[in-house]
Design an enzyme around this catalytic site. Sequence first.
Site, PDB file in Angstrom:
ATOM      1  CE  LYS A 132       0.410 -54.508  12.198  1.00  0.00           C
ATOM      2  NZ  LYS A 132       1.483 -55.136  11.406  1.00  0.00           N
TER       3      LYS A 132
ATOM      4  CD  GLN B 167       5.129 -55.054  10.967  1.00  0.00           C
ATOM      5  OE1 GLN B 167       4.132 -55.507  11.523  1.00  0.00           O
ATOM      6  NE2 GLN B 167       5.060 -54.150  10.020  1.00  0.00           N
TER       7      GLN B 167
ATOM      8  CG  ASP C 238      -0.008 -60.132   7.998  1.00  0.00           C
ATOM      9  OD1 ASP C 238      -0.706 -59.104   8.076  1.00  0.00           O
ATOM     10  OD2 ASP C 238       1.142 -60.225   8.477  1.00  0.00           O
TER      11      ASP C 238
END
Length: 307
Positions: A53, A97, A120
């Site tokens: 990422k 994460q 997200d």
Amino acid sequence: MAAVVVDGKAAAQRIRAEVRERVRLLREKGLIPCLGVILVGEDPASLSYVTAKAKALEEAGMTSRDLRLPADTGEDALLAHIAGLNRDPAVQGILVQLPLPSHIREDRVISAIDPRKDVDGFHPVSVGNLVLGKPGFVPCTPQGVAALLREMNVPIAGAHVVVVGRSNIVGKPLVNLLSRRDFNATVTLCHTGTRDLAAYTRQADILIAAAGKAGLITADMIREGAAVIDVGVNRVPDPAAKKGYRLKGDVDFEGAVERASVITPVPGGVGPMTIAMLLRNLAQAAEDWGAGGSKALGDKSPGDKSP
Ligand code: GUN
């Protein structure tokens, strides 16, 4: 006839080029999009996602603020870091994460993120907007799946989509996204409690495997000519491989490729699209931020105006 194997990397590159252009315009206005990334612990798969990422963000002209925290970080300490990123005007998106170590309550952490920075799309406000068909951040992997289907010219409207797997990250948001009017699919959700899974998967025009179980979907479970999307990324031991493992999807690729009309490989299918969609969500968050930072909460994806 063997299926067309989709090149997810190439499709992702096209989206990343679009994002780069949006970022160029933002930078001209003096705004450099920045993603706050929090990784707790050293799970190898998570580490490799976070590294990928960061590289993709840099290539797109964006930056990241990486917080690597030890596995024994307390929940309150993690929440304090999130509060800091929420307050930071130089950060327009926040990604924690997953999975988190078991002593941390995931739902508390996700709920602590400012929904305007929820790139997200996991915050309850984002989930609610998706379910209600209102504008908001849509999770990256489901968006990537939808974009790949469009890229492959697979008809979605009126098609029977069968999703295998009910995770909050993939299965559940996919069901909500593809059943919206703008996609107009008929969606069936299967999971570990489904009796006779194959009876459902054989009815799918579009079969999406997101169960996290290597090789779960075998050729006999696929209708001839179906489109097969493999979201699974499973590490299976392979003594011949340099790292001692290789990546395998939820679909038995060798068998499925003979029955499907189009199929995504693992790796190189959905994975690269997920990252491209994260970049796109961050560009959107930054554009909204640049527009004054006070844009209506979740005013991101166009949503779905009809019931
Ligand atoms: N873990 C696996 N996929 C994801 C994702 O898309 N976002 C976050 N935050 N964690 C993940």
